[in-house]
Motif scaffolding. Structure first.
Motif, PDB file in Angstrom:
ATOM      1  N   THR A 185       7.675  -9.141  -9.421  1.00 26.70           N
ATOM      2  CA  THR A 185       7.034  -9.725  -8.369  1.00 26.70           C
ATOM      3  C   THR A 185       7.101  -9.531  -7.050  1.00 26.70           C
ATOM      4  O   THR A 185       5.909  -9.002  -6.209  1.00 26.70           O
ATOM      5  N   LEU A 186       8.483  -9.286  -6.713  1.00 22.77           N
ATOM      6  CA  LEU A 186       8.714  -8.728  -5.454  1.00 22.77           C
ATOM      7  C   LEU A 186       7.988  -7.237  -5.014  1.00 22.77           C
ATOM      8  O   LEU A 186       7.456  -6.903  -3.896  1.00 22.77           O
ATOM      9  N   ILE A 187       8.360  -6.551  -6.231  1.00 22.77           N
ATOM     10  CA  ILE A 187       7.840  -4.919  -6.002  1.00 22.77           C
ATOM     11  C   ILE A 187       6.255  -5.066  -5.809  1.00 22.77           C
ATOM     12  O   ILE A 187       5.978  -4.210  -5.123  1.00 22.77           O
ATOM     13  N   ARG A 188       5.511  -5.972  -6.410  1.00 19.46           N
ATOM     14  CA  ARG A 188       3.868  -5.897  -6.814  1.00 19.46           C
ATOM     15  C   ARG A 188       3.705  -6.375  -5.112  1.00 19.46           C
ATOM     16  O   ARG A 188       2.783  -5.795  -4.726  1.00 19.46           O
ATOM     17  N   GLN A 189       4.524  -7.409  -4.784  1.00 21.08           N
ATOM     18  CA  GLN A 189       4.011  -8.133  -3.195  1.00 21.08           C
ATOM     19  C   GLN A 189       4.456  -6.898  -2.212  1.00 21.08           C
ATOM     20  O   GLN A 189       3.639  -6.739  -0.979  1.00 21.08           O
ATOM     21  N   LEU A 190       5.337  -6.213  -2.542  1.00 26.75           N
ATOM     22  CA  LEU A 190       5.567  -4.959  -1.384  1.00 26.75           C
ATOM     23  C   LEU A 190       4.566  -4.161  -1.434  1.00 26.75           C
ATOM     24  O   LEU A 190       4.318  -3.424  -0.308  1.00 26.75           O
ATOM     25  N   VAL A 191       4.066  -3.656  -2.638  1.00 25.58           N
ATOM     26  CA  VAL A 191       2.988  -2.682  -2.257  1.00 25.58           C
ATOM     27  C   VAL A 191       1.955  -3.365  -1.863  1.00 25.58           C
ATOM     28  O   VAL A 191       0.948  -2.784  -1.064  1.00 25.58           O
ATOM     29  N   ALA A 192       1.323  -4.713  -2.062  1.00 22.55           N
ATOM     30  CA  ALA A 192       0.413  -5.107  -1.453  1.00 22.55           C
ATOM     31  C   ALA A 192       0.571  -5.433   0.222  1.00 22.55           C
ATOM     32  O   ALA A 192      -0.255  -5.287   0.962  1.00 22.55           O
ATOM     33  N   HIS A 193       1.760  -5.434   0.510  1.00 18.06           N
ATOM     34  CA  HIS A 193       2.069  -5.551   2.018  1.00 18.06           C
ATOM     35  C   HIS A 193       2.112  -4.224   2.453  1.00 18.06           C
ATOM     36  O   HIS A 193       1.883  -4.135   3.779  1.00 18.06           O
ATOM     37  N   GLY A 194       2.026  -3.266   1.723  1.00 17.19           N
ATOM     38  CA  GLY A 194       2.036  -1.926   2.292  1.00 17.19           C
ATOM     39  C   GLY A 194       3.298  -1.299   2.544  1.00 17.19           C
ATOM     40  O   GLY A 194       3.398  -0.036   3.189  1.00 17.19           O
ATOM     41  N   ALA A 195       4.326  -1.791   2.200  1.00 21.07           N
ATOM     42  CA  ALA A 195       5.547  -1.348   2.564  1.00 21.07           C
ATOM     43  C   ALA A 195       6.106  -0.040   1.197  1.00 21.07           C
ATOM     44  O   ALA A 195       7.111   0.487   1.582  1.00 21.07           O
ATOM     45  N   LEU A 196       5.371  -0.283   0.081  1.00 22.21           N
ATOM     46  CA  LEU A 196       5.513   0.656  -1.065  1.00 22.21           C
ATOM     47  C   LEU A 196       3.983   1.017  -1.385  1.00 22.21           C
ATOM     48  O   LEU A 196       3.261   0.221  -1.298  1.00 22.21           O
ATOM     49  N   ALA A 197       4.241   2.422  -1.659  1.00 20.60           N
ATOM     50  CA  ALA A 197       2.721   2.922  -2.229  1.00 20.60           C
ATOM     51  C   ALA A 197       3.153   3.455  -3.625  1.00 20.60           C
ATOM     52  O   ALA A 197       4.410   3.642  -4.141  1.00 20.60           O
ATOM     53  N   VAL A 198       2.104   3.533  -4.440  1.00 23.13           N
ATOM     54  CA  VAL A 198       1.976   3.698  -5.775  1.00 23.13           C
ATOM     55  C   VAL A 198       1.411   5.401  -5.950  1.00 23.13           C
ATOM     56  O   VAL A 198       0.369   5.518  -5.424  1.00 23.13           O
ATOM     57  N   ASP A 199       2.400   6.514  -6.243  1.00 26.20           N
ATOM     58  CA  ASP A 199       1.534   7.756  -6.478  1.00 26.20           C
ATOM     59  C   ASP A 199       1.260   7.955  -7.763  1.00 26.20           C
ATOM     60  O   ASP A 199       2.116   8.151  -8.928  1.00 26.20           O
TER      61      ASP A 199
END
Length: 606
Positions: free
Chosen positions: A467-481
């Motif tokens: 859940t946290l990782i998904r929200q970090l992606v939504a927040h823009g702190a993580l991106a998915v390659d």
């Protein structure tokens, strides 16, 4: 009463216009152009159908789908309007007969596909009508298809710019249910409607309840949603692939759901058969790709479910908008995951579009992810995307079950550090294994049981980290390659978090009650009577009568009468033709055709 109001009442059976309808009708009837944005179920068709009856000649309606043409023509014929269509479903002799009727001035409206309209043969027909002063207007439905930024771009729509060049004095109306400001500008530019009067209605569909959940055995989640308030109701389930459509439809059938598949990989005959069953039978659930839906005019769809993330908020809005076209309560439900996001970004990157279009598509996808992860009102966020202000709606999951949030700054730093320590080459599952200290074969192979972040996340479980990782992606702190199979990578937005310069608030995925809680209404309207009451039994009898009439006439049931009309008949129990004529949706033609039968049925069920 104006002539337009007379037509509205006597032909279509409605006592008053809604929203911008009357102003649009007046604009078009007077010979002006219009660009109309009106939500699904808002009554767009009347905006050109009534001017078509007010102006001399025939109205040419450009529509992208055969199903829409057939249904609208059936509905118009049912109320006594001379309408027909020309499309590939007709044989040569049938097409010739319709062309002769067109040339003889025997039609009020003719529906055609855009690719047929621009053929030399059809343009010659239009030239003849124009010379005789017998072209009433052009209506371009689903006008967002002209936009290359849009989700339903159809290149043949670009050719419609020929209309103002060839027939400059014939008024035109372009209509769509889905277009942000940028798309509206492109529609006006490409169709040469920059001088047209623009009518923008509210995007709000207050009868639709929005629910978005993280995937956790999506099929079981879907079945639970359907069984909690939608048993025996018509609905649409959208999937991202043909294979998933087939598998999901088969699985729902095993569970006792009347489900049918629909996608472009099926044969044309099978697609047409399933679509006709969906339109004509009650309680069918269509499992489909986005190849299904545009122009489907079935008013009693009670739910739309997404098993995969759509491409944009526009796509989501249009697809969910196919629920509740009759104004009755309906539900939009979606389950999504990071894997969906990876897939959609792969679609964008692998497309042949230019860099500008890819950037726009990525931004639209990010906006949809923001809608999924918001802690505020879904409807408020959805309407804000279309530049419309609103307050909390009280009819979405986040309003009915406000999400809990916690300060997850330290956990966010652990997750970001773990992505960095493992080389930004792995997906969420691997990162979670390292954080939890799971020495899997893969973790050992890459020696990630030796990194400093191994085992530092035992304060949270697997689901919490995902859940946290998904929200970090939504927040823009993580991106998915997507090119590296969903590998997580750090972005510039991760720096202030890692440096302790900003904080991170996490939305908790709290399991909602499996059944409606006391005091929480189901999505079915409170106006809908219980089947155990006298009114409910009468309504059931009326629906059975309507089904038999629809089969006799080989049309969908709603072409005879909408549910809302039958509900009003059951509630008001008219005792004369005069009383029945006051019911919304009962025009002169339907009163003459069905009035005596309805009154007899009411007397039998008194």
């Amino acid at each position: 009463m104006s002539r337009a109001q007379e037509i509205l009442y006597h032909v279509f059976g409605y006592t008053q216009f809604r929203g911008n309808q009357e102003a649009i009708v007046e604009q078009l009837a007077a010979g002006g152009d219009a660009l109309v944005l009106m939500p699904t179920g808002g009554g767009k068709s009347l905006c050109y159908q009534i001017p078509a009856l007010l102006r001399p000649g025939v109205a040419i309606v450009v529509s992208p789908l055969i199903a829409l043409m057939q249904d609208q023509v059936s509905a118009l014929k049912e109320v006594g309007v001379a309408a027909d269509f020309l499309n590939s479903s007709l044989g040569f002799n049938q097409a010739m007969e319709i062309e002769r009727a067109l040339q003889a001035g025997a039609l009020d409206l003719l529906y055609v596909a855009p690719e047929r309209l621009v053929t030399p043969r059809f343009l010659d027909l239009l030239d003849h009508l124009h010379a005789e002063g017998q072209l009433a207007l052009f209506a371009i439905d689903e006008a967002h298809c002209v936009s290359q930024w849009g989700h339903d771009f159809r290149p043949e729509y670009l050719q419609l710019s020929i209309l103002p060049e060839r027939y400059p004095q014939v008024p035109r109306i372009a209509l769509t249910a889905t277009a942000d400001a940028q798309t509206r500008r492109e529609i006006a530019q490409r169709l040469r409607l920059t001088e047209a009067q623009e009518f923008v209605s509210s995007f709000d569909r207050p009868n639709i309840r929005y629910t978005i959940v993280p995937k956790d055995n999506a099929r079981a989640q879907l079945l639970g949603f359907m069984r909690d308030g939608h048993v025996g109701e018509a609905g649409v389930v959208y999937c991202s692939s043909r294979k998933k459509v087939d598998e999901t439809a088969a699985w729902l059938q095993e569970k006792g759901i009347s489900a049918l598949p629909y996608h472009a990989g099926m044969g044309a005959d099978e697609r047409a058969l399933n679509q006709n069953r969906f339109l004509r039978e009650d309680g069918i659930v269509m499992v489909a790709t986005v190849a299904f839906g545009m122009g489907i005019d079935k008013p009693d769809v009670r739910f739309v479910a997404h098993l995969d993330l759509p491409r944009s908020i526009e796509g989501y809005y249009q697809e969910t908008g196919r629920a509740g076209r009759d104004g009755q309560a309906a539900e939009a439900w979606m389950a999504y995951s990071i894997a969906d996001l990876v897939q959609q970004r792969r679609f964008i990157e692998q497309s042949e579009a230019g860099d500008d279009i890819k950037r726009i598509a990525t931004a639209k996808l990010d906006a949809l992810l923001g809608l999924c992860e918001t802690t505020g009102c879904r409807r408020q966020r959805l309407l804000a995307y279309f530049d419309e202000d609103s307050g909390p709606c009280g009819n979405c999951d986040t309003c009915l079950h406000p999400p809990q949030t916690v300060d997850a700054t330290e956990s966010a730093r652990k997750a970001l550090s773990c992505v960095f320590r493992t080389g930004s080459r792995f997906g969420a599952g691997h990162i979670v294994d390292v954080l939890l200290g799971k020495a899997t074969d893969k973790v050992k192979e890459w020696q990630h049981d030796q990194v400093s972040t191994f085992g530092i996340g035992t304060d949270m479980d697997d689901k919490g980290w995902r859940t946290l990782i998904r929200q970090l992606v939504a927040h823009g702190a993580l991106a998915v390659d997507h090119e590296r199979y969903g590998a997580l990578i750090l972005t510039e937005a991760a720096r202030p978090l890692l440096r302790g310069e900003s904080r991170f608030t996490m939305r908790l995925d709290v399991a909602r009650p499996k059944k409606r809680t006391r005091g929480e209404t189901t999505v079915r309207s409170a106006d809908w009577p219980s089947p155990h009451t006298a009114e409910g039994r009468l309504l059931d009898a009326l629906r059975q009568w309507r089904s038999s009439k629809a089969k006799e006439r080989n049309v969908p049931t709603y072409v005879i009468f909408h549910d809302a009309t039958l509900r009003d008949i059951a509630r008001q129990r008219p005792t004369s033709l005069g009383d029945l004529a006051t019911i919304s949706g009962v025009g002169d033609r339907k009163l003459n055709a069905y009035g005596d039968e309805i009154l007899a049925l009411l007397e039998e069920n008194a």
